[in-house]
Motif scaffolding. Sequence first.
Motif, PDB file in Angstrom:
ATOM      1  N   ARG A 276       0.819  -1.209   0.000  1.00 21.82           N
ATOM      2  CA  ARG A 276       0.000   0.000   0.000  1.00 21.82           C
ATOM      3  C   ARG A 276       0.857   1.265   0.000  1.00 21.82           C
ATOM      4  O   ARG A 276       0.406   2.319  -0.430  1.00 21.82           O
ATOM      5  N   ASP A 277       2.095   1.162   0.484  1.00 19.47           N
ATOM      6  CA  ASP A 277       2.991   2.316   0.494  1.00 19.47           C
ATOM      7  C   ASP A 277       4.020   2.242  -0.636  1.00 19.47           C
ATOM      8  O   ASP A 277       5.079   2.879  -0.567  1.00 19.47           O
ATOM      9  N   PRO A 279       6.354   2.956  -3.602  1.00 23.53           N
ATOM     10  CA  PRO A 279       6.784   4.275  -4.096  1.00 23.53           C
ATOM     11  C   PRO A 279       6.530   4.442  -5.595  1.00 23.53           C
ATOM     12  O   PRO A 279       7.421   4.299  -6.427  1.00 23.53           O
ATOM     13  N   GLN A 282       5.866   9.165 -11.049  1.00 28.29           N
ATOM     14  CA  GLN A 282       4.884  10.036 -11.690  1.00 28.29           C
ATOM     15  C   GLN A 282       4.309   9.404 -12.952  1.00 28.29           C
ATOM     16  O   GLN A 282       3.164   9.671 -13.328  1.00 28.29           O
ATOM     17  N   TYR A 303      -6.357  -1.005  -4.413  1.00 30.00           N
ATOM     18  CA  TYR A 303      -6.599   0.159  -5.271  1.00 30.00           C
ATOM     19  C   TYR A 303      -7.196   1.337  -4.518  1.00 30.00           C
ATOM     20  O   TYR A 303      -6.938   2.504  -4.860  1.00 30.00           O
ATOM     21  N   ARG A 304      -8.003   1.075  -3.489  1.00 36.95           N
ATOM     22  CA  ARG A 304      -8.605   2.194  -2.762  1.00 36.95           C
ATOM     23  C   ARG A 304      -7.546   2.999  -2.014  1.00 36.95           C
ATOM     24  O   ARG A 304      -7.612   4.245  -1.974  1.00 36.95           O
ATOM     25  N   GLU A 305      -6.569   2.310  -1.437  1.00 42.27           N
ATOM     26  CA  GLU A 305      -5.466   3.019  -0.791  1.00 42.27           C
ATOM     27  C   GLU A 305      -4.645   3.781  -1.828  1.00 42.27           C
ATOM     28  O   GLU A 305      -4.192   4.904  -1.575  1.00 42.27           O
ATOM     29  N   PHE A 306      -4.471   3.194  -3.007  1.00 44.66           N
ATOM     30  CA  PHE A 306      -3.732   3.886  -4.063  1.00 44.66           C
ATOM     31  C   PHE A 306      -4.467   5.162  -4.476  1.00 44.66           C
ATOM     32  O   PHE A 306      -3.853   6.225  -4.652  1.00 44.66           O
ATOM     33  N   LYS A 308      -6.481   6.980  -2.701  1.00 45.86           N
ATOM     34  CA  LYS A 308      -6.360   7.986  -1.640  1.00 45.86           C
ATOM     35  C   LYS A 308      -5.016   8.698  -1.696  1.00 45.86           C
ATOM     36  O   LYS A 308      -4.900   9.859  -1.290  1.00 45.86           O
ATOM     37  N   ARG A 309      -4.004   8.025  -2.201  1.00 46.15           N
ATOM     38  CA  ARG A 309      -2.677   8.621  -2.320  1.00 46.15           C
ATOM     39  C   ARG A 309      -2.533   9.441  -3.608  1.00 46.15           C
ATOM     40  O   ARG A 309      -1.469  10.016  -3.847  1.00 46.15           O
ATOM     41  N   GLY A 310      -3.567   9.458  -4.439  1.00 45.53           N
ATOM     42  CA  GLY A 310      -3.486  10.211  -5.688  1.00 45.53           C
ATOM     43  C   GLY A 310      -2.933   9.412  -6.854  1.00 45.53           C
ATOM     44  O   GLY A 310      -2.660   9.978  -7.923  1.00 45.53           O
ATOM     45  N   VAL A 311      -2.751   8.093  -6.677  1.00 46.10           N
ATOM     46  CA  VAL A 311      -2.287   7.242  -7.779  1.00 46.10           C
ATOM     47  C   VAL A 311      -3.407   7.101  -8.792  1.00 46.10           C
ATOM     48  O   VAL A 311      -4.585   6.943  -8.433  1.00 46.10           O
TER      49      VAL A 311
END
Length: 411
Positions: A276-277, A279, A282, A303-306, A308-311
């Motif tokens: 989930r973290d 790196p 861009q 994918y939901r965590e991604f 939330k990170r703006g991925v």
Amino acid sequence: MTDSRTLTARWVFPVAGPPLAHGTVTVEGDRITAVEPRGARTADEDLGNVAIVPGLVNAHTHLDLSGARGLIPPTDPDHFTEWLRGVIAYRRTRPPEQVQADIRAGLAECLRFGTTLIGDIASEGASWDAVAAAPTRAVVFWELIGLSEERFSASLDRWSGTSVLGWFTPPPDVRPRPGTDLCRWAGSLHSPYSVNAQCAKVLLWVNPRLAIHVAESRAEALLLENRAGPFVEFLTGLGVYQEGAFASSWEDFLTPVREPQKSSSVLLVHANYLPRDFPFRQSHFVVYCPRTHGAFLHPPHPYREFLKRGVRVCLGTDSLASNPDLDVLAEARFVHARHPDVPGEQLLKMITLAGAEALGFAAEAGSLEVGKSADLVAVPLPDRDAADPHELLFADHPGARRTMFRGNWRE
């Protein structure tokens, strides 16, 4: 003068803005010239109880596996290499003329469901002729494979006419067929377990658009980090295992030898087990294939965590070797049924604009905006009300869809 037509329907979903109840879309030639709320313009045609949405984007499929529906049942996550053996055995039974028939059948299915932009990974670029002749936009990803530098270089040579063993010389823009405004070439580094890591790092530097199957199974991490697990036996059995050919991790594999000088996009297909973290760079897009993920009984996708990170996350169907059909809207409906917390506007973007961005067509496709191509789908809606109109769009509702591509209704 080009004829202008104004369409209306129960709902218009521009994606670039909020849904419009009884809004209108005006088309002139092959372009959208207006997207307006109810009352701003008199419609020439009322499509009725449907949603007008942008043409759908299927960011990942394998059309050449369209004959495999129901023939290679997905396994549980710990036996993924057994499924791969089934795919390899299946491919060996298909003569070239049958593969082309499979591609045409899969393509027709995509188009019938309202797809107007396809990302297709094809062995030897086999889908190009069929896709380039069809009323759709597409990126055909030529599949590159090889754990030895020599085999990978030979694979690359068939695609681009160069050799990665030349290292820091970028491949020339030479393709088996010239690209067009609607159909473009790109490369696909098959996966970290099947591509020489150093060669991959060079291509990630010199090529502006690539797709990579990554983190598809837990066994992949065991191979990269420990040189252990089912992939060792699988690759040894194929006679291709080379201990020094692998990266040490997914992050290592996805790190280019130098920073790319061109604007690029790298499609990380599946990403089922990426931390989930992780790196992300861009250039990265995650392509989540929900029903294939579910068929293999993987744990919940991150994918939901991604998001939330703006991925940037988009959806694909994968192939009929692991999925019941090639309907990317059905993928979104599958997600909505299981994760109703994901906002409807976000989910719709994942099958339209996010996919268009990943495939490099966002200037033309992915949303209903003035100046963009007139690509849209009329999706039948249930005969009920909902506080959020996205609930109607993502309801599992039958009915034939009508698709407009470049201002013309498809037959």
